[in-house]
Structure formats: C-alpha cells, structure tokens
Design an enzyme around this catalytic site. Sequence first.
Site, short mmCIF file in Angstrom:
data_model
loop_
_atom_site.label_atom_id
_atom_site.label_comp_id
_atom_site.label_asym_id
_atom_site.label_seq_id
_atom_site.Cartn_x
_atom_site.Cartn_y
_atom_site.Cartn_z
N LYS A 47 48.48 52.23 29.34
CA LYS A 47 49.37 51.23 29.95
C LYS A 47 50.28 50.57 28.92
CE LYS A 47 47.37 47.30 30.69
NZ LYS A 47 47.89 46.18 29.92
N THR A 48 49.71 50.12 27.81
CA THR A 48 50.50 49.43 26.78
C THR A 48 51.56 50.36 26.20
OG1 THR A 48 48.62 48.00 26.24
CG2 THR A 48 50.38 48.18 24.60
N ASP A 236 52.99 42.28 32.40
CA ASP A 236 51.76 43.01 32.12
C ASP A 236 50.59 42.31 32.82
OD1 ASP A 236 50.01 44.83 31.04
OD2 ASP A 236 49.89 43.85 29.09
N GLU A 237 49.53 43.09 33.13
CA GLU A 237 48.31 42.56 33.79
C GLU A 237 48.68 41.76 35.04
OE1 GLU A 237 45.61 43.69 32.89
OE2 GLU A 237 45.52 43.98 30.72
N GLN A 267 40.98 46.47 38.63
CA GLN A 267 40.45 45.64 37.54
C GLN A 267 40.80 44.16 37.74
OE1 GLN A 267 40.33 47.51 33.46
NE2 GLN A 267 41.91 48.81 34.36
N ARG A 607 34.25 50.90 30.42
CA ARG A 607 34.26 50.50 29.01
C ARG A 607 33.65 51.60 28.13
NH1 ARG A 607 38.14 48.19 29.40
NH2 ARG A 607 38.02 48.96 31.53
#
Length: 654
Positions: A47-48, A236-237, A267, A607
């Site tokens: 994503k980043t 973002d997010e 998420q 994770r």
Amino acid sequence: MKKYYLSNKSKSNFCVDYSKELNPEQYEVVMHHGGPMLILAGAGTGKTRTIIYRVARLIDTGTKPDNILLITFTNKAANDMMKKAEDLMKKYIYGLWGGTFHHIANIILRKHAQLIGYKEGFSILDKEDSKELLDSCLDELTGKKTLMPKGNVLCEISSLLKNKLVPLEDLILQRYSHFINAIDEIRDVLKIYEKKKRRLNLMDFDDLLFNWKRLLLEHEKIRNYYSDKFEHVLVDEYQDTNKIQAEIVDLICFQHRNITAVGDDAQSIYSFRGAEFENILRFPERYPDVKIFNLTINYRSTPEILNLANKSIINNVKQFQKKLQSVKSSGEPPYLVRVNDIIQQAEFVAQRILELNEDNIPLNEIAILYRSHYQSMELQMELQSRGIPFEVRSGLKFFEQAHIKDILSFLRIITNPYDELSWKRVLKLIPGIGKKTVSKLWDNMIKSNNPIDCIFELDYIIQQKAIKGFSSFLNLLNQLREVNMPSDAIELVLRNGYEDHLYNHYPDAEDRLEDIMQMLRYSKRYDSLEKFTSDLSLQSASGFDIEDDENGDKDYVILSTVHQAKGLEWDVVFIIGLNDGKFPSEKSLRNNFEEEERRLFYVAITRARKNLYLCCPESDNNGGFKFQKQSRFLKELPDYLYEELIVERDRELR
C-alpha cells in the site's frame, strides 16, 4: 525522395519506469487519470509503495507539488513517504503538503483562526494540559455529585464528542454508563472548559479538527481557495477516519474531486477511538462515480496463512470482498493448539519459543498477540520464570501497572503493617488527602507498635473535606483484617471504592478492572494472603535486562494486543486466548461488534510471515475449573486449513 518511418516504440519522458517497478494491480492505481478513487489495499500488498508511486506519477505528469495533499495518521509516515518519493524521482520535491489531519489543520488555522474568533498565535493544549484545565473547571462546578469523572476521563469524553459528532447523552449511555446520573454536571463542566479555552486563546488537540471544519463551513472564500488549491488529495488508512475527518476531506475535495482514499475495510478495528467503519463502506455512495481498485497480491505471508485469513474474513457481511494471494512459496500449515488451561497455554508458548530460538529464529521475530492486556499475565510470569526476555507493547508489564500496584499495596499493609511505601500509596488514594497529610499520618504511625491500630486514632489530622473518604478507608481496613483469602481481600478493595476510583480517573477503566479480575481469579489458587503477596512481589521484582545481540539489535519476544500490532509483522505469531468472551471479547459481543472482532482476528492472522499458532485453552483454570467455549472464529474455519496440536502435561505433542 526520402521516406520517413513512424516508429512503434515510444520513449517515456517519465522519471520512473512504472510498469517495470509495480505489479499490475499497483500499476493500474498509479496510472489512473484521477477522479474519486477507492484503493482497497489488503494486508502486506504494498500500500505505501503504491501511494509513493502515485505521488511521483502526479508530479511526473505536471501536477505541482503544492497542489497535492497527502494525509496520513502519523507525521513520520508522511515524511517517510515524501522522502521516498524524492528518492524515487531523484530530485527534491518542494511544496508538497503532507502530514496528519491535525498537522494540516494547525497550518491552515495559523493563517485564518482570527476569522473564527481566535487571536493570532493561539496555543495548543497537550493531553496533560487539557486534563489539568478540566480538573480546574471541575473545581469551579457547584453542586456536583460525588461520582464525577476526573480530568482524564472528561478529556476523552470531550474528544469523542468532537470527533464522533454525537450528543452527550448518547455517548454517556453507550460508553460511560457509570456516569449516567451526572450528565448535566458533565455538560456544565465541558461548557466551562470551552469558555476558558476561548478566553485564554487556547485550542486542544480536537479543536484543531473541529475549528478547521468550522472555518471551511462558515467561510466560503476559504473553502473555495483550499478546494481549488488541492487538485489531488490522498488519504492513507481511510478506514480509520472518524466522522469529522471524512467530512473535512469531502469539503476540500468538492471542486476537483480528485480524492484517493486508501485503506482496507477488513482492517478497520479502531471504533473505540472514534473511527467510523461506515466512512470506507459508504464511500461509493458519497462518490457514485468512484473507481474501485483492489490490491490483493501479498508479499508478507505464506499461502497457508493467507488461506486461513481469507476463509475467516469471508464470514463478515459488511465488507468489500477480496481474496489475498501470496507470492511466497508454500510453507507450514497454521497450528490450532488445544491446551487444558491458560497455565498450560503459557507453558506451551514458552517452550515452543525456546525450541524456535534453538532453530535460529531470533526472539525479536516472534510475537505473542492477544485481544486484551490482562490475558498476558500468566504468560509474562512463565516467560520470566524461564528467563526468556520479552517486551510488552500493549502497556506496562503486568505488575508494573498502577492499578495492580494499588491493589497489592492494600494487601501488603495487612501482611506487613510497617510497609511505608504501600501505606503512602493507598493513603494518597483517599479523596482530599495529599502528600503533606500522608506524611503527617505516617510520621505518627511509624512511632507506634502497630501502624494499623495507630491510624484509627489519627482522625484529628484529617481535614474536613477528606473525613468521609478517610472513614470509608478505616472501615475497609477493619474488613481486610478479618480475611485471609487473597481473593476475598481483592473483592473487598474493589467493592469499597476502588472500582469507582478507576471509573473516575481512567478512560480505560474497564480494561484496568479486567486486569484486576484476572489477578483475582489467579489469587484463588492461594489460601494465604501472605503467600500470595510474596509470590507476586517476587514476580514483580525478578525482571531482567534485555541484552543486545551481536548486531546491536535488542533480542526479545514481543507481547502485544492485536490493536497495537497492526502494521507490524513477524516470522512467527502466537495468538492466545481464542475463546468466546475473550476473543471475541464479551463486551464486543454484547454491543453487536462481532464483525469488528472478526476483522481484529484477521489483522492478527496477517501479522505472521511463516508460522502461526492459534491457542485455545479449554478452561480458565484459576482457582477452580471454568469451561471456556472455543472462539467462534476458530469454529468457522475448515479443518483442512490447519493442523491440530494437543498439548499434554508431559509436554509431548501428538
């Protein structure tokens, strides 16, 4: 006559070869012309990287950096992204706007705050400042009820009111029912607080967003200016935005409508902080012409782990469905670990960590995740007893927490009446008693043969405002002297004012109370107050230093709640306490938050890079057998997705 041939080759003038450096999903996002875009970026899908390349592409195609706004949830994330965009383009990018909502709000309000009634050079209160100011407002309130929240709790109430944009009555009913009879007084305190801030030219953290929105709504020229200026807005997010943040984004995007919302509905796990899941879910309703992109190619986890995650999250009704795909080769299956109780769970995890470490897996590549902090108590004790270094990311180590130390101090003054530190700790908890009065009391008590007997004769030292609290404390002392079972003693402390103290002073009172209840359940193993306090004191005192390894990196196991672990990853992950009422939590089930709890489970699974252990105790065997249901999230999973391990007392696995 010469012929001129048109070539079918094209030479790009772009600084970056996007098609070469991005996967097809990422490339489609980066090259899209504009308009409303919703990027559903699954865990571990880059994503980043996609956001960075999108920023570079916008600049590459002629957008001026100062016409781009990049909003992230930490300033560090924004700075890192902007630095990487510069490295990517091999040039300095001047003027790009980037930072958190609050950071951008501060920049804009510094220029225009006078338009909404503030003087130039307003100050910003941090949380401690806000707490102190609210406490001073509380002191000004006349006719207040005995049970009133203190500054810390008032701070959170004020914050949620501004971020969620809900009526005070609804907020108190939903989240602070302990104060249902004090709504009018809470409203009065908050009114005093707002007036004081305005008079003193102060804004707290949440005022920054509230006033930014107000500025945009009340001043059309300002709204038009920034909406015209920011040709492209990237958030973002986005799944973690609250109501006011989403409304601000809509206001500054209304002209160009080039809004890129990046996030993952699967998420969205921070509703307790005010995040609105509906923001991302209903994004297509607010922007009907939106183009939706899915990032599903996962670079983190093995196919086995992702298959488990996909099969879990599919059970949610409210979602954008997508299926993560791994680029990694096949690995070990996830393990469903059945243990008798939470003590055996701790033994298994500790032993398995030692075995993994012997197989050259560094301790700092191992994490133990849990739904709630209290679930780590037995685990911390087991790791400590085996000399396995660990770091607690979910808060302080169990016995270092203020509320645990408070309870133990009450018990210690009974078993050891000469314990000065414990006496001073519990006396300071009495409303109206400060350090000077505590010192006077102790100076007299230590001169006597029995400090407990002596304190009953010292009421003349107590000021009038503290008489009622002091009398209640003496009554509690009398009751504690009559019990020997530590569980009875803890219950007495809670019933005689300490539970109210938690709700009055701490926004996370329910979590702290659950910590104490876990200690109470554990205490039922003991029939002696002295043995219990001495054992727990040894646990508290037997810490060890975390040593640096040969590379200078600290090598320790990570203990964390799933909420704290979001955005992180490890080679090996243990998820413990997978029982209904624990994970998902009882409170979430009571409040119809099952789907968010499943998203939390999904975050926990994703994770893990290589190995995943799902631990399910059959009982909460602290001072008596209590059967625990297996988590519904485990029951939903087809058994072909995992391998089952049954742990026996001789620690053989079969």
